[in-house]
Design a protein around this motif. Structure first.
Motif, PDB file in Angstrom:
ATOM      1  N   GLN A  88      26.055 -58.436  37.038  1.00 53.97           N
ATOM      2  CA  GLN A  88      25.860 -57.052  37.482  1.00 53.97           C
ATOM      3  C   GLN A  88      26.497 -56.828  38.857  1.00 53.97           C
ATOM      4  O   GLN A  88      27.128 -55.801  39.097  1.00 53.97           O
ATOM      5  CB  GLN A  88      24.368 -56.689  37.518  1.00 53.97           C
ATOM      6  N   ASP A  89      26.309 -57.812  39.752  1.00 54.67           N
ATOM      7  CA  ASP A  89      26.928 -57.716  41.081  1.00 54.67           C
ATOM      8  C   ASP A  89      28.448 -57.669  40.961  1.00 54.67           C
ATOM      9  O   ASP A  89      29.107 -56.899  41.654  1.00 54.67           O
ATOM     10  CB  ASP A  89      26.521 -58.899  41.961  1.00 54.67           C
ATOM     11  N   PHE A  90      28.999 -58.495  40.046  1.00 54.01           N
ATOM     12  CA  PHE A  90      30.447 -58.512  39.823  1.00 54.01           C
ATOM     13  C   PHE A  90      30.914 -57.158  39.302  1.00 54.01           C
ATOM     14  O   PHE A  90      31.907 -56.604  39.781  1.00 54.01           O
ATOM     15  CB  PHE A  90      30.834 -59.620  38.843  1.00 54.01           C
ATOM     16  N   LYS A  91      30.191 -56.604  38.333  1.00 53.31           N
ATOM     17  CA  LYS A  91      30.580 -55.317  37.752  1.00 53.31           C
ATOM     18  C   LYS A  91      30.551 -54.214  38.812  1.00 53.31           C
ATOM     19  O   LYS A  91      31.454 -53.374  38.871  1.00 53.31           O
ATOM     20  CB  LYS A  91      29.676 -54.958  36.567  1.00 53.31           C
ATOM     21  N   LYS A  92      29.521 -54.217  39.667  1.00 54.87           N
ATOM     22  CA  LYS A  92      29.439 -53.226  40.742  1.00 54.87           C
ATOM     23  C   LYS A  92      30.603 -53.379  41.715  1.00 54.87           C
ATOM     24  O   LYS A  92      31.219 -52.398  42.139  1.00 54.87           O
ATOM     25  CB  LYS A  92      28.111 -53.363  41.503  1.00 54.87           C
ATOM     26  N   LYS A  93      30.909 -54.625  42.069  1.00 58.89           N
ATOM     27  CA  LYS A  93      31.999 -54.890  43.010  1.00 58.89           C
ATOM     28  C   LYS A  93      33.338 -54.497  42.392  1.00 58.89           C
ATOM     29  O   LYS A  93      34.201 -53.932  43.055  1.00 58.89           O
ATOM     30  CB  LYS A  93      31.995 -56.370  43.403  1.00 58.89           C
ATOM     31  N   LEU A  94      33.509 -54.772  41.110  1.00 58.36           N
ATOM     32  CA  LEU A  94      34.736 -54.407  40.402  1.00 58.36           C
ATOM     33  C   LEU A  94      34.884 -52.879  40.342  1.00 58.36           C
ATOM     34  O   LEU A  94      35.970 -52.344  40.573  1.00 58.36           O
ATOM     35  CB  LEU A  94      34.724 -55.006  38.998  1.00 58.36           C
ATOM     36  N   PHE A  96      33.536 -50.725  42.449  1.00 52.87           N
ATOM     37  CA  PHE A  96      33.824 -50.288  43.816  1.00 52.87           C
ATOM     38  C   PHE A  96      35.288 -50.576  44.153  1.00 52.87           C
ATOM     39  O   PHE A  96      35.964 -49.743  44.782  1.00 52.87           O
ATOM     40  CB  PHE A  96      32.888 -50.986  44.811  1.00 52.87           C
ATOM     41  N   GLY A  97      35.787 -51.720  43.722  1.00 46.95           N
ATOM     42  CA  GLY A  97      37.186 -52.074  43.954  1.00 46.95           C
ATOM     43  C   GLY A  97      38.134 -51.113  43.264  1.00 46.95           C
ATOM     44  O   GLY A  97      39.148 -50.694  43.836  1.00 46.95           O
ATOM     45  N   ALA A  98      37.812 -50.740  42.026  1.00 44.18           N
ATOM     46  CA  ALA A  98      38.640 -49.782  41.292  1.00 44.18           C
ATOM     47  C   ALA A  98      38.632 -48.429  41.994  1.00 44.18           C
ATOM     48  O   ALA A  98      39.687 -47.796  42.157  1.00 44.18           O
ATOM     49  CB  ALA A  98      38.149 -49.645  39.853  1.00 44.18           C
ATOM     50  N   MET A  99      37.458 -47.983  42.407  1.00 48.28           N
ATOM     51  CA  MET A  99      37.358 -46.705  43.115  1.00 48.28           C
ATOM     52  C   MET A  99      38.133 -46.738  44.435  1.00 48.28           C
ATOM     53  O   MET A  99      38.792 -45.764  44.802  1.00 48.28           O
ATOM     54  CB  MET A  99      35.886 -46.354  43.381  1.00 48.28           C
ATOM     55  N   THR A 100      38.063 -47.862  45.126  1.00 46.52           N
ATOM     56  CA  THR A 100      38.790 -48.021  46.385  1.00 46.52           C
ATOM     57  C   THR A 100      40.298 -48.023  46.141  1.00 46.52           C
ATOM     58  O   THR A 100      41.052 -47.365  46.864  1.00 46.52           O
ATOM     59  CB  THR A 100      38.355 -49.320  47.097  1.00 46.52           C
ATOM     60  N   ALA A 101      40.730 -48.734  45.107  1.00 43.64           N
ATOM     61  CA  ALA A 101      42.156 -48.777  44.768  1.00 43.64           C
ATOM     62  C   ALA A 101      42.669 -47.374  44.466  1.00 43.64           C
ATOM     63  O   ALA A 101      43.751 -46.984  44.936  1.00 43.64           O
ATOM     64  CB  ALA A 101      42.386 -49.704  43.574  1.00 43.64           C
ATOM     65  N   ILE A 102      41.908 -46.621  43.700  1.00 40.44           N
ATOM     66  CA  ILE A 102      42.293 -45.245  43.346  1.00 40.44           C
ATOM     67  C   ILE A 102      42.332 -44.368  44.598  1.00 40.44           C
ATOM     68  O   ILE A 102      43.271 -43.600  44.815  1.00 40.44           O
ATOM     69  CB  ILE A 102      41.329 -44.663  42.292  1.00 40.44           C
ATOM     70  N   SER A 122      36.203 -61.175  47.045  1.00 44.86           N
ATOM     71  CA  SER A 122      34.768 -61.113  46.761  1.00 44.86           C
ATOM     72  C   SER A 122      34.511 -61.109  45.252  1.00 44.86           C
ATOM     73  O   SER A 122      33.589 -61.787  44.771  1.00 44.86           O
ATOM     74  CB  SER A 122      34.184 -59.864  47.420  1.00 44.86           C
ATOM     75  N   CYS A 123      35.325 -60.361  44.496  1.00 45.63           N
ATOM     76  CA  CYS A 123      35.211 -60.367  43.024  1.00 45.63           C
ATOM     77  C   CYS A 123      35.463 -61.775  42.484  1.00 45.63           C
ATOM     78  O   CYS A 123      34.748 -62.243  41.598  1.00 45.63           O
ATOM     79  CB  CYS A 123      36.206 -59.394  42.405  1.00 45.63           C
ATOM     80  N   ASP A 183      35.283 -43.674  31.614  1.00 43.81           N
ATOM     81  CA  ASP A 183      34.690 -44.158  30.359  1.00 43.81           C
ATOM     82  C   ASP A 183      33.464 -45.035  30.614  1.00 43.81           C
ATOM     83  O   ASP A 183      32.739 -45.360  29.686  1.00 43.81           O
ATOM     84  CB  ASP A 183      35.692 -44.982  29.565  1.00 43.81           C
ATOM     85  N   GLY A 184      33.270 -45.461  31.867  1.00 41.10           N
ATOM     86  CA  GLY A 184      32.165 -46.374  32.174  1.00 41.10           C
ATOM     87  C   GLY A 184      32.480 -47.817  31.847  1.00 41.10           C
ATOM     88  O   GLY A 184      31.581 -48.673  31.864  1.00 41.10           O
ATOM     89  N   THR A 185      33.745 -48.116  31.549  1.00 37.05           N
ATOM     90  CA  THR A 185      34.143 -49.492  31.252  1.00 37.05           C
ATOM     91  C   THR A 185      34.037 -50.357  32.501  1.00 37.05           C
ATOM     92  O   THR A 185      33.610 -51.496  32.434  1.00 37.05           O
ATOM     93  CB  THR A 185      35.581 -49.526  30.699  1.00 37.05           C
ATOM     94  N   ILE A 186      34.446 -49.780  33.638  1.00 36.29           N
ATOM     95  CA  ILE A 186      34.280 -50.478  34.921  1.00 36.29           C
ATOM     96  C   ILE A 186      33.628 -49.551  35.921  1.00 36.29           C
ATOM     97  O   ILE A 186      33.551 -48.382  35.747  1.00 36.29           O
ATOM     98  CB  ILE A 186      35.598 -51.029  35.518  1.00 36.29           C
TER      99      ILE A 186
END
Length: 186
Positions: A88-94, A96-102, A122-123, A183-186
């Motif tokens: 779950q921590d990994f999914k949240k970090k991923l 957040f990382g996707a949102m940051t990248a965007i 961190s991921c 889509d909620g995939t990440i």
């Protein structure tokens, strides 16, 4: 006393078979179209950045093998309650990382290579914790290889250069990430 489990043996066989099938042509059986498009763009960026086609293929192949193996572990309920917390921590970090990248892509002059590199590192560390007792050291090395490759500050700087040669690739990557986030995939 020898411990034998046919279920464990079957899981090992599935992981072995699927990891040997992790080629570009077979990836579409296991990964959706959007993710496949992102992987294609990541491959192009890696190939151009490293100047080495085989290294770019190895990075993507390692990424696919790890994704398939972790997917198998999830489907076979192999993670403990504590490990599911790490997942779950990994999914949240991923996410957040996707949102940051965007965000770095959409808002000019906000890109920070240290922030992006730290998110990827961190991921990597969370993923290594998750699979610590489930995958071999070779798989751990694959995880490290993939995340270290994309967390390279020089690669990230070139990728996010608004006037750079990777701008089109970044546009496609962020479009795909946006779709996966929606889509909620990440």
């Amino acid at each position: 006393m020898e411990h034998f489990s046919s279920k464990d043996m079957a899981l090992k066989a599935q992981k072995k078979i699927l990891s040997s099938m992790a080629t570009k042509s077979s990836v579409q059986m296991f990964i959706d179209d959007t993710t496949s498009e992102i992987l294609d763009e990541l491959y192009r960026v890696s190939k151009e950045y490293s100047g080495n086609r085989s290294e770019a293929q190895k990075v993507i192949k390692d990424l696919i093998k790890i994704a398939v193996k972790i997917g198998l572990l999830f489907r076979n309920n192999r993670f403990s309650k504590e490990e599911l917390g790490v997942a779950q921590d990994f999914k949240k970090k991923l996410h957040f990382g996707a949102m940051t990248a965007i965000s770095f892509y959409e808002v000019e002059f906000t890109f920070d290579k240290a922030v992006m590199s730290e998110l990827l590192t961190s991921c990597r560390d969370l993923l290594l914790r998750l699979v610590n007792s489930h995958l071999t050291p070779k798989s751990h090395n694959r995880i490290t290889h993939v995340f270290n490759h994309y967390a390279d500050p020089q690669l990230l700087t070139q990728l996010y250069d608004p006037d750079g040669s990777f701008r089109g690739n970044l546009t496609k990557i962020c479009t795909g990430l946006n779709k996966l986030v929606e889509d909620g995939t990440i």
